[in-house]
Design a protein around this motif. Sequence first.
Motif, short mmCIF file in Angstrom:
data_model
loop_
_atom_site.label_atom_id
_atom_site.label_comp_id
_atom_site.label_asym_id
_atom_site.label_seq_id
_atom_site.Cartn_x
_atom_site.Cartn_y
_atom_site.Cartn_z
N LEU A 109 5.23 12.92 6.93
CA LEU A 109 4.78 13.20 5.56
C LEU A 109 4.72 14.69 5.27
CD1 LEU A 109 2.05 10.58 4.61
CD2 LEU A 109 4.52 10.53 4.36
N GLN A 110 4.31 15.47 6.25
CA GLN A 110 4.30 16.93 6.07
C GLN A 110 5.69 17.44 5.72
OE1 GLN A 110 1.71 19.07 6.08
NE2 GLN A 110 3.09 20.77 5.64
N LYS A 111 6.71 16.89 6.38
CA LYS A 111 8.08 17.31 6.13
C LYS A 111 8.56 16.85 4.76
CE LYS A 111 12.79 16.72 7.87
NZ LYS A 111 13.65 16.10 8.91
N GLU A 112 8.32 15.58 4.43
CA GLU A 112 8.85 15.02 3.20
C GLU A 112 8.13 15.51 1.95
OE1 GLU A 112 11.50 13.28 2.81
OE2 GLU A 112 11.97 12.85 4.89
N ILE A 113 6.83 15.73 2.06
CA ILE A 113 6.04 16.07 0.88
C ILE A 113 5.89 17.56 0.68
CG2 ILE A 113 3.76 15.86 -0.20
CD1 ILE A 113 3.44 13.18 1.23
N MET B 292 0.85 -1.18 0.00
CA MET B 292 0.00 0.00 0.00
C MET B 292 0.89 1.24 0.00
SD MET B 292 -2.84 1.05 2.88
CE MET B 292 -3.71 -0.49 2.57
N MET B 293 0.68 2.12 -0.98
CA MET B 293 1.56 3.26 -1.14
C MET B 293 0.78 4.53 -1.45
SD MET B 293 3.98 0.94 -3.38
CE MET B 293 2.47 0.01 -3.58
N GLU C 86 11.73 7.94 -0.84
CA GLU C 86 10.95 6.79 -0.37
C GLU C 86 10.80 6.90 1.14
OE1 GLU C 86 13.02 3.33 -1.72
OE2 GLU C 86 12.14 3.42 -3.72
N VAL C 87 9.57 6.76 1.61
CA VAL C 87 9.26 6.92 3.03
C VAL C 87 8.47 5.69 3.49
CG1 VAL C 87 8.05 8.34 4.75
CG2 VAL C 87 9.22 9.43 2.82
N MET D 217 7.32 8.56 -2.60
CA MET D 217 6.54 7.32 -2.53
C MET D 217 6.55 6.87 -1.07
SD MET D 217 6.41 3.82 -2.26
CE MET D 217 7.89 2.95 -2.75
N THR D 218 5.38 6.92 -0.46
CA THR D 218 5.23 6.54 0.94
C THR D 218 4.60 5.16 1.03
OG1 THR D 218 4.92 8.85 1.60
CG2 THR D 218 4.23 7.17 3.17
N ARG D 219 5.31 4.23 1.64
CA ARG D 219 4.76 2.89 1.82
C ARG D 219 4.19 2.77 3.22
NH1 ARG D 219 7.42 -2.91 0.06
NH2 ARG D 219 5.61 -4.18 0.58
#
Length: 262
Positions: A256-260, A59-60, A240-241, A73-75
């Motif tokens: 996610l806020q930081k990475e995206i 699930m991503m 990739e997270v 891409m967050t898994r």
Amino acid sequence: MRKKAIALLAVLAVLVLGAVPAPAEITVTKKDLAQNTELDKNVSNILVLMQDGDTTDAMMIASINSRTGRSVMTRVDCAREVGIPEEGTVPMGSVYMLGEEKSRGFLVARTLNQLLGLNIGTYVALDITSLPELVDAVDYLYFELNDEEAAALGLEPGGNDLEGEEVLTYVRLKLDGDSPARSRGYDALMQLLYQGLHSGNIMDMMGLGSKLLASMDTNLNVMQAVTLASAVQAGTDRREVLIDSAMTDEEAAALLQKEIYE
């Protein structure tokens, strides 16, 4: 007489038990997605699910920033426990099959929006058992194989053109050195869309793209697929997270806020 009565009661019991309805499947529409409307409109968050039959294999969330070119891409760990209002607490990997057939992707999107404060409204779910047939439509998929992958497939490391059954074997590989944030199924899907939508003339591309998407459970249209696949393949800032089971909801949302978005 007593034996006949007992036999009759047994038959009635079977009929009554057999008549118990199955649990109702959950219905979710695009209006019910609990989307965060305050997020940067330059970022598109798309849910990608890899199914192996009834099992969610991966699930991503594919996040594309059209302004900066960043793709993340967050898994999400399928073992992570989440609360579903209509069902209770379940593993994340069970959510898709809880939905009514046309609501399954929306149910997962709603769950992730509530969990991570996102605005997912688009999804694509691919059953990996259909990969051989889909790959045949584009002849083969090109992959750069590392030493372990090549050894597992009986091939040479480096660039390889994989045919349908080889792609399915590649997607199902579980190797000791694998990053938990990576999914070979996701890589295969992006490569499938990319090759399918960048081969031949524009009409052939659109026709093939529509055929590929029609074989999946998705509300993604051809132009969105072009944007997604192109961004993932061509982007220079690709990350990739992993959202694992040990993270709290707050920690996952902050990551996610930081990475995206930052």
